[in-house]
Design a protein around this motif. Structure first.
Motif, PDB file in Angstrom:
ATOM      1  N   ASP A  53       0.795  -1.191   0.075  1.00  9.78           N
ATOM      2  CA  ASP A  53      -0.019   0.028   0.047  1.00  9.78           C
ATOM      3  C   ASP A  53       0.779   1.439  -0.001  1.00  9.78           C
ATOM      4  O   ASP A  53       0.262   2.292   0.080  1.00  9.78           O
ATOM      5  CB  ASP A  53      -0.924   0.200   1.158  1.00  9.78           C
ATOM      6  N   HIS A  54       2.057   1.369  -0.461  1.00  8.76           N
ATOM      7  CA  HIS A  54       2.908   2.573  -0.221  1.00  8.76           C
ATOM      8  C   HIS A  54       4.235   2.257  -0.850  1.00  8.76           C
ATOM      9  O   HIS A  54       4.869   1.140  -1.244  1.00  8.76           O
ATOM     10  CB  HIS A  54       3.451   2.490   1.415  1.00  8.76           C
ATOM     11  N   ILE A  55       4.757   3.507  -1.299  1.00 10.53           N
ATOM     12  CA  ILE A  55       5.945   3.597  -2.298  1.00 10.53           C
ATOM     13  C   ILE A  55       6.511   4.736  -1.680  1.00 10.53           C
ATOM     14  O   ILE A  55       6.074   5.951  -1.543  1.00 10.53           O
ATOM     15  CB  ILE A  55       5.558   3.671  -3.651  1.00 10.53           C
ATOM     16  N   HIS A  56       7.971   4.659  -1.341  1.00 17.71           N
ATOM     17  CA  HIS A  56       8.510   5.574  -0.645  1.00 17.71           C
ATOM     18  C   HIS A  56       9.899   5.928  -1.890  1.00 17.71           C
ATOM     19  O   HIS A  56      10.575   5.029  -2.214  1.00 17.71           O
ATOM     20  CB  HIS A  56       9.297   5.399   0.524  1.00 17.71           C
ATOM     21  N   ILE A  57      10.054   7.117  -2.326  1.00 19.48           N
ATOM     22  CA  ILE A  57      11.143   7.358  -3.146  1.00 19.48           C
ATOM     23  C   ILE A  57      12.006   8.489  -2.578  1.00 19.48           C
ATOM     24  O   ILE A  57      11.478   9.526  -2.311  1.00 19.48           O
ATOM     25  CB  ILE A  57      10.540   7.815  -4.486  1.00 19.48           C
ATOM     26  N   ALA A  58      13.294   8.317  -2.666  1.00 19.54           N
ATOM     27  CA  ALA A  58      14.265   9.305  -2.126  1.00 19.54           C
ATOM     28  C   ALA A  58      15.127   9.422  -3.271  1.00 19.54           C
ATOM     29  O   ALA A  58      15.884   8.507  -3.723  1.00 19.54           O
ATOM     30  CB  ALA A  58      15.056   8.974  -0.854  1.00 19.54           C
ATOM     31  N   VAL A  59      15.354  10.774  -3.854  1.00 19.96           N
ATOM     32  CA  VAL A  59      16.220  11.041  -4.914  1.00 19.96           C
ATOM     33  C   VAL A  59      16.995  12.282  -4.474  1.00 19.96           C
ATOM     34  O   VAL A  59      16.429  13.155  -4.254  1.00 19.96           O
ATOM     35  CB  VAL A  59      15.742  11.110  -6.460  1.00 19.96           C
ATOM     36  N   ASP A  60      18.549  12.077  -4.737  1.00 21.18           N
ATOM     37  CA  ASP A  60      19.357  13.262  -4.649  1.00 21.18           C
ATOM     38  C   ASP A  60      20.036  13.413  -5.953  1.00 21.18           C
ATOM     39  O   ASP A  60      20.506  12.448  -6.697  1.00 21.18           O
ATOM     40  CB  ASP A  60      20.332  12.966  -3.864  1.00 21.18           C
ATOM     41  N   TYR A  61      19.954  14.740  -6.712  1.00 23.48           N
ATOM     42  CA  TYR A  61      20.485  14.706  -8.273  1.00 23.48           C
ATOM     43  C   TYR A  61      21.352  16.234  -7.914  1.00 23.48           C
ATOM     44  O   TYR A  61      20.851  17.371  -7.307  1.00 23.48           O
ATOM     45  CB  TYR A  61      19.519  14.549  -9.043  1.00 23.48           C
ATOM     46  N   GLN A  62      22.007  16.455  -8.964  1.00 19.24           N
ATOM     47  CA  GLN A  62      22.638  17.666  -9.443  1.00 19.24           C
ATOM     48  C   GLN A  62      21.982  18.145 -10.491  1.00 19.24           C
ATOM     49  O   GLN A  62      21.682  17.431 -11.543  1.00 19.24           O
ATOM     50  CB  GLN A  62      24.071  17.585  -9.651  1.00 19.24           C
ATOM     51  N   LEU A  63      21.679  19.201 -10.755  1.00 23.89           N
ATOM     52  CA  LEU A  63      20.957  19.813 -11.699  1.00 23.89           C
ATOM     53  C   LEU A  63      21.719  21.000 -12.388  1.00 23.89           C
ATOM     54  O   LEU A  63      22.176  21.932 -11.789  1.00 23.89           O
ATOM     55  CB  LEU A  63      19.293  20.626 -11.279  1.00 23.89           C
ATOM     56  N   ASP A  64      21.861  20.973 -13.708  1.00 25.57           N
ATOM     57  CA  ASP A  64      22.413  21.950 -14.530  1.00 25.57           C
ATOM     58  C   ASP A  64      21.640  22.565 -15.631  1.00 25.57           C
ATOM     59  O   ASP A  64      20.590  21.781 -16.057  1.00 25.57           O
ATOM     60  CB  ASP A  64      24.054  21.789 -15.079  1.00 25.57           C
ATOM     61  N   VAL A  65      21.653  23.684 -15.876  1.00 28.09           N
ATOM     62  CA  VAL A  65      20.916  24.364 -16.996  1.00 28.09           C
ATOM     63  C   VAL A  65      21.669  24.922 -17.824  1.00 28.09           C
ATOM     64  O   VAL A  65      22.571  25.909 -17.717  1.00 28.09           O
ATOM     65  CB  VAL A  65      20.143  25.550 -16.296  1.00 28.09           C
TER      66      VAL A  65
END
Length: 153
Positions: free
Chosen positions: A116-128
């Motif tokens: 009954d549950h989904i846990h998501i943890a994401v760390d990322y670097q963003l460039d533009v």
């Protein structure tokens, strides 16, 4: 998991050029629809556009295994962001003011699923446009409305 779910999303962006600047977390809780098809989990929801009573952004989260997360946005903004463990992906992020080339370099991804549950943890670097922009994190809790176990991310 049932079709009707609640999604809690929290995010934090740390400006790489000015890391001491005050960080403003982004948090949203929305009702969503969930389905599972061909070995992939899908969650779809709409978010209102700030300053508009009619415009919405349609979001689709697609989870493939434990190593791949995709977030697609259509409407006032258009994007298809791909998060893969230890990989950088490029995409165009379309806004009413024009397009930007985004680089999404995923440094950490944890996806935990129960009935009954989904846990998501994401760390990322963003460039533009190939310029370092921010260190980012996203936390998502996707919970069946009927489970009685909903909590903030």
């Amino acid at each position: 998991m049932k079709k009707d779910v609640l999604v809690s999303i929290s995010g934090l962006h740390t400006d790489m050029m000015n890391p001491s600047d005050e960080q403003e977390p982004i948090e949203v809780i929305v009702p969503a629809s969930y389905y599972y098809k061909n070995g992939k989990h899908y969650v779809m929801y709409e978010e209102p556009v700030e300053g508009s009573l009619q415009d919405v952004i349609k979001n689709r989260i697609k989870i493939t295994g434990e190593d791949l997360l995709e977030i697609s946005k259509t409407g006032a903004t258009n994007a298809h962001m791909i998060f893969e463990k230890n990989k950088k992906n490029l995409t165009y992020y379309g806004t009413p003011y024009g397009q930007m080339l985004l680089g999404v370099d995923t440094t950490r991804m944890d996806i935990d699923m129960t009935e009954d549950h989904i846990h998501i943890a994401v760390d990322y670097q963003l460039d533009v446009n190939h310029e370092p922009m921010a260190e980012c994190e996203i936390r998502m809790q996707i919970t069946s409305k009927d489970s009685g176990k909903f909590s903030l991310a």
